[in-house]
Design a protein around this motif. Structure first.
Motif, short mmCIF file in Angstrom:
data_model
loop_
_atom_site.label_atom_id
_atom_site.label_comp_id
_atom_site.label_asym_id
_atom_site.label_seq_id
_atom_site.Cartn_x
_atom_site.Cartn_y
_atom_site.Cartn_z
N GLU A 111 -46.45 -18.27 4.19
CA GLU A 111 -47.80 -18.82 4.05
C GLU A 111 -47.74 -20.23 3.47
OE1 GLU A 111 -50.15 -16.10 1.80
OE2 GLU A 111 -49.64 -14.39 3.05
N LEU A 112 -48.85 -20.95 3.56
CA LEU A 112 -48.94 -22.30 3.02
C LEU A 112 -49.48 -22.23 1.59
CD1 LEU A 112 -48.36 -25.16 4.11
CD2 LEU A 112 -50.81 -25.39 4.54
N PHE A 113 -48.70 -22.73 0.64
CA PHE A 113 -49.13 -22.66 -0.77
C PHE A 113 -50.21 -23.69 -1.05
CE2 PHE A 113 -48.58 -24.34 -5.16
CZ PHE A 113 -49.04 -23.22 -5.84
N ASP A 114 -51.32 -23.24 -1.60
CA ASP A 114 -52.43 -24.10 -2.00
C ASP A 114 -52.66 -23.89 -3.49
OD1 ASP A 114 -54.79 -25.46 -2.46
OD2 ASP A 114 -55.78 -24.76 -0.64
N MET A 115 -52.38 -24.90 -4.28
CA MET A 115 -52.49 -24.74 -5.73
C MET A 115 -53.92 -24.52 -6.19
SD MET A 115 -51.93 -28.61 -7.16
CE MET A 115 -53.11 -29.94 -6.81
N ASP A 116 -54.91 -24.85 -5.33
CA ASP A 116 -56.32 -24.68 -5.68
C ASP A 116 -56.87 -23.32 -5.28
OD1 ASP A 116 -56.52 -27.30 -6.75
OD2 ASP A 116 -56.67 -28.11 -4.73
N VAL A 117 -56.02 -22.45 -4.75
CA VAL A 117 -56.41 -21.08 -4.39
C VAL A 117 -55.58 -20.12 -5.23
CG1 VAL A 117 -56.44 -19.35 -2.56
CG2 VAL A 117 -57.06 -21.72 -2.06
N PRO A 118 -56.20 -19.13 -5.88
CA PRO A 118 -55.43 -18.20 -6.73
C PRO A 118 -54.36 -17.45 -5.93
CG PRO A 118 -57.77 -18.00 -7.21
CD PRO A 118 -57.65 -18.87 -5.98
N SER A 119 -53.13 -17.48 -6.42
CA SER A 119 -52.02 -16.74 -5.84
C SER A 119 -50.95 -16.60 -6.91
CB SER A 119 -51.47 -17.44 -4.59
OG SER A 119 -50.95 -18.71 -4.93
N ALA A 120 -49.85 -15.92 -6.58
CA ALA A 120 -48.82 -15.68 -7.59
C ALA A 120 -47.46 -15.54 -6.94
CB ALA A 120 -49.15 -14.44 -8.42
N ALA A 121 -46.42 -15.71 -7.76
CA ALA A 121 -45.04 -15.49 -7.35
C ALA A 121 -44.41 -14.46 -8.27
CB ALA A 121 -44.25 -16.80 -7.40
N HIS A 122 -43.64 -13.53 -7.69
CA HIS A 122 -42.94 -12.50 -8.46
C HIS A 122 -41.55 -12.31 -7.87
CE1 HIS A 122 -41.94 -8.56 -10.17
NE2 HIS A 122 -42.79 -8.88 -11.12
#
Length: 334
Positions: A111-122
């Motif tokens: 997916e395309l990472f958008d810093m202005d949309v909530p998401s996470a890395a684990h």
């Protein structure tokens, strides 16, 4: 004779103390995290190994078939990580965030990472999945979608996007003590509306599509009051004196200043049709609009729900939007 026995006893006791000290140091050197509601402790070493190759048999799934994509073990800085689903995952550790350096880059699941949309890395939970993250420093919590791998720093259990870190109140501090609880799998495609909307028939009484609306709903042309014809004005001037002496009508009060309202960002879409589907789904939550955001990579269509001027009501509406399938919903301040 007795002195020899005493010497042997002292040596054995000293050796026992050294062994106990070594065991204690080894236990302290192994990262330990709280898991589950039972209060049991589990070592992070079960999800990692070191070496030139992964553990034997770790590349085969439970069904006997080779693991694919983000399910396979991977290596970073000499450490092997073993992704797996853990329904009882409930870990306390340090949370961090990432933003500008990785903005518009591909995540581990493409997916395309958008810093202005909530998401996470684990590091090891399946991609994509949903987790509940609680900031233990202020009590704020949110459900966020995991779509990337990291953070590869000792003691850190999750990396949030800038928007998620702002929502939890630690964007300025950079890190926070957090609890991460596994919720379940997430839709394979980010922000996809439920599939039942793909086959729904057009209802003539349903709200119109945005393609049918020539002007955006927020653009409203305000016309000045229509002036009365000249003839009635001349008649009023010629009215009897009794009517002319009537008290003047008070002029209308000045229009109040516009009310600053909160909004809930439900999701952002690269495809306008998906945004329109989201608007139809969220129509029961309140006034829903689409905002077009122009970016170098293309137009992004943001779906927002009006929440009114009260912050508490906005927080409640965000939870309602989340319950309708938009786990990354955030509050946009006025």
């Amino acid at each position: 004779m007795h002195e020899g026995l005493d010497q042997i006893w002292r040596n054995a006791r000293a050796l026992g103390l050294l062994v106990m000290a070594a065991i204690s140091l080894a236990a302290c050197a192994t990262p330990r995290y709280e898991t589950g509601k039972s209060g049991m402790m589990a070592s992070a070493i079960h999800d990692t190994t070191r070496g030139g190759s992964p553990r034997p048999g770790s590349t085969i799934g439970r069904d006997g078939k080779p693991l694919r994509g983000t399910e396979k073990p991977y290596q970073v800085n000499g450490v092997w990580y073993y992704p797996r689903e853990d329904k009882d995952y409930n870990v306390v550790g340090i949370g961090s965030w990432y933003g500008e350096q990785f903005h518009n880059r591909r995540t581990s699941n493409g997916e395309l990472f958008d810093m202005d949309v909530p998401s996470a890395a684990h590091k090891t939970l399946p991609l994509p999945c949903l987790v509940e993250v609680t900031n233990l420093d202020n009590g704020k919590k949110m459900i966020v979608r995991v779509n990337d791998r990291g953070p590869f720093v000792d003691g850190r259990v999750i990396d949030l996007s800038k928007a998620a870190a702002e929502q939890l109140g630690y964007q300025r501090a950079g890190v926070a003590h957090v609890r991460v609880r596994y919720v379940g799998p997430a839709p394979k495609a980010a922000f996809d509306a439920p599939r039942r909307y793909a086959s729904i028939q057009r209802d003539p009484n349903a709200p119109r599509s945005f393609d049918d609306i020539k002007e955006p709903p927020q653009r409203v042309q305000v016309l000045p009051p229509r002036r009365e014809p000249e003839a009635p004005l001349r008649l009023i001037a010629a009215a009897p004196p009794a009517e002319a002496s009537a008290p003047p009508i008070n002029p209308p009060d000045a229009a109040p200043p516009p009310v600053r309202t909160y909004r809930i960002q439900a999701a952002s879409f690269a495809n306008r049709e998906n945004a329109e589907k989201a608007v139809r789904q969220l129509s029961g939550a309140g006034q829903t609009t689409i905002e077009a955001i122009e970016r170098p990579s293309g137009t992004l269509y943001r779906v927002t729900v009006s929440a009114g001027p009260d912050e508490g009501s906005a927080s409640s509406l965000r939870q309602r939007v989340e319950s309708m399938g938009y786990s990354g919903a955030t509050v946009l301040r006025p």
